[in-house]
Motif scaffolding. Sequence first.
Motif, short mmCIF file in Angstrom:
data_model
loop_
_atom_site.label_atom_id
_atom_site.label_comp_id
_atom_site.label_asym_id
_atom_site.label_seq_id
_atom_site.Cartn_x
_atom_site.Cartn_y
_atom_site.Cartn_z
N GLN A 185 35.32 55.79 29.78
CA GLN A 185 34.09 56.53 29.49
C GLN A 185 34.02 57.83 30.28
O GLN A 185 33.58 58.86 29.76
CB GLN A 185 32.88 55.65 29.80
N ARG A 186 34.47 57.81 31.52
CA ARG A 186 34.46 59.03 32.33
C ARG A 186 35.40 60.08 31.74
O ARG A 186 35.09 61.28 31.72
CB ARG A 186 34.89 58.71 33.76
N ALA A 187 36.56 59.65 31.26
CA ALA A 187 37.51 60.59 30.65
C ALA A 187 36.91 61.22 29.41
O ALA A 187 37.06 62.43 29.17
CB ALA A 187 38.81 59.87 30.33
N ARG A 188 36.22 60.42 28.60
CA ARG A 188 35.57 60.96 27.40
C ARG A 188 34.47 61.94 27.78
O ARG A 188 34.29 62.98 27.12
CB ARG A 188 35.00 59.83 26.56
N ARG A 239 35.95 65.26 28.61
CA ARG A 239 36.37 65.95 27.40
C ARG A 239 35.16 66.54 26.66
O ARG A 239 35.20 67.67 26.17
CB ARG A 239 37.12 64.97 26.49
N THR A 240 34.09 65.77 26.59
CA THR A 240 32.88 66.25 25.92
C THR A 240 32.28 67.44 26.65
O THR A 240 31.78 68.38 26.02
CB THR A 240 31.84 65.11 25.83
N ALA A 241 32.32 67.41 27.98
CA ALA A 241 31.81 68.54 28.76
C ALA A 241 32.56 69.82 28.45
O ALA A 241 31.96 70.90 28.32
CB ALA A 241 31.89 68.22 30.25
N LEU A 242 33.86 69.74 28.29
CA LEU A 242 34.64 70.92 27.93
C LEU A 242 34.28 71.42 26.54
O LEU A 242 34.22 72.63 26.30
CB LEU A 242 36.14 70.60 28.01
N ALA A 243 34.01 70.50 25.61
CA ALA A 243 33.59 70.90 24.27
C ALA A 243 32.22 71.58 24.30
O ALA A 243 31.97 72.57 23.60
CB ALA A 243 33.55 69.69 23.34
N LEU A 244 31.31 71.07 25.13
CA LEU A 244 29.99 71.67 25.27
C LEU A 244 30.09 73.10 25.78
O LEU A 244 29.34 73.98 25.36
CB LEU A 244 29.15 70.84 26.26
N ARG A 245 31.02 73.32 26.68
CA ARG A 245 31.14 74.64 27.30
C ARG A 245 31.58 75.71 26.30
O ARG A 245 31.39 76.90 26.55
CB ARG A 245 32.15 74.56 28.46
N GLU A 261 31.30 59.50 22.18
CA GLU A 261 30.56 59.02 23.35
C GLU A 261 29.90 57.68 23.03
O GLU A 261 29.30 57.50 21.97
CB GLU A 261 29.51 60.05 23.77
N THR A 262 29.99 56.76 23.96
CA THR A 262 29.44 55.42 23.78
C THR A 262 27.95 55.41 24.13
O THR A 262 27.46 56.28 24.86
CB THR A 262 30.16 54.43 24.69
N PRO A 263 27.20 54.43 23.63
CA PRO A 263 25.80 54.31 24.03
C PRO A 263 25.62 54.24 25.54
O PRO A 263 24.65 54.79 26.09
CB PRO A 263 25.35 53.01 23.34
N ARG A 264 26.57 53.57 26.23
CA ARG A 264 26.45 53.49 27.69
C ARG A 264 26.59 54.87 28.33
O ARG A 264 25.85 55.21 29.26
CB ARG A 264 27.51 52.55 28.26
N ALA A 265 27.52 55.68 27.85
CA ALA A 265 27.69 57.02 28.41
C ALA A 265 26.46 57.88 28.15
O ALA A 265 26.05 58.68 28.99
CB ALA A 265 28.93 57.68 27.83
N VAL A 266 25.86 57.70 26.98
CA VAL A 266 24.64 58.45 26.66
C VAL A 266 23.52 58.05 27.61
O VAL A 266 22.82 58.89 28.19
CB VAL A 266 24.23 58.24 25.20
#
Length: 453
Positions: A124-127, A130-136, A159-164
């Motif tokens: 989940q941390r790795a995802r 990756r999502t943070a880089l996409a947001l940027r 992104e999983t429900p837990r990550a959200v």
Amino acid sequence: MSRGSVVVVGGGLAGITAALECRERGYAVQLLEARPRLGGATYSFARGELLVDTGQHVLLRCYSAYLDLLRRIGAADGVRMQQRFAVPVLSPGAAPATLRRWNLRAPAHLTPALLGYRKLTVLQRARVARTALALRKLDPADPELDEQSFGQWLRDRGETPRAVDALWGLLAVAALNAEPENASMALAAKVFRTGVLDSASACDIGIPQRPLSQLHGEAGLRALTAAGAQVRLRCKVRAIRRGPNGFQIPVDDQAGQAELSADSVVVATPHPAAAGLLADLPVRGACDWERLSSAPIVNVHAHFDRQVTDLEMAAALDSPVQWVFDRTRISGARTGQYLALSQSAAQQELGMRTEDLRETFLPALRDLFPAARQAQLLDFFVTREPHATFRQAPGTASLRPGARTNVPGLVLAGAWTATGWPDTTEGAVRSGISAAEVVEDRQRSPQSVEVTA
């Protein structure tokens, strides 16, 4: 010599800023506020030995316009800024985790924090990284982003429900007063890019160290008076109308009914009030403002007879509590510890009785802070802000008007206008600056022709 007259309607942060900016540009300024104080929705009241803010406010280091306003009104020392972003994240019966930035260039400043965040699995941390880089890479001004929800965008990226729940929602709900599923992706992109990802220090958190009435209302009144603006409190505006040489503004004040006149008017009220005041004018788009609606924030206050935590601030996970703040010293409490819980997107809590909220949140606090189980509760009360912000949902960008209207001399301000920011103190101040710039533009081009709706 005055360059013309400006009436500012509304004494919140947007109105205070607009009035100061117009006065510094040489205009004769009157600020009209229906309440007996300035500060708008940010104010304080006395309850026993406590001086209580109606809602807990924080800021980020990237709030440059708001921080500049505090300096201008002599209130900058009323905020303490973190040297480096750090948020403890608590869960009942579990070891706490901390979201903390490192002293590295963006976006690397967050990488160690994300990889070490124990509330998520390694995958989940790795995802998340990756999502943070996409947001940027996103442009918050892209109108297509505003048509989708933050929650859907996160799901599309795996992104999983837990990550959200444990990360994205933890921050977004507080910033946007909306759950990810109900939040504009454009505004979420603004929050995470400007506030977290683009600059290492942008996300450092500032916490007011004075009650909000002192920080905003009282300091603003002193600054406006010193600048030569006329502030009229308990002055309710009934309408705004065009006259042969500007605007007529009928008011009710302590002396009775009167009619003021002005070359320009800045309407710096919440959008429902603004629409009502402008009913006699052909302001394009005003009929759509009600679609911005509103979203509530509920604040739960608990005063214990002893200290139950040494944390100044914390977020909570797997708990009804969202964010908790130690308000003991700021409120002037002479005994025990006073905690304030800030609950955003609080549609459910808004309709609950205080007794029911106590049954929900007091056990939750004791789960987060075991020392509270032995403490005596001195006071428990709730403050509700039913219309704390506009509803920052997908599709709202097209409903937010700019400062300039199609009626020359009539200007809008407020965090609900098209600032490019969410409904925050920063957005409110930026709107006031924009309003003064529009007033100045009209001074340069006084022959503008009115365009009817």
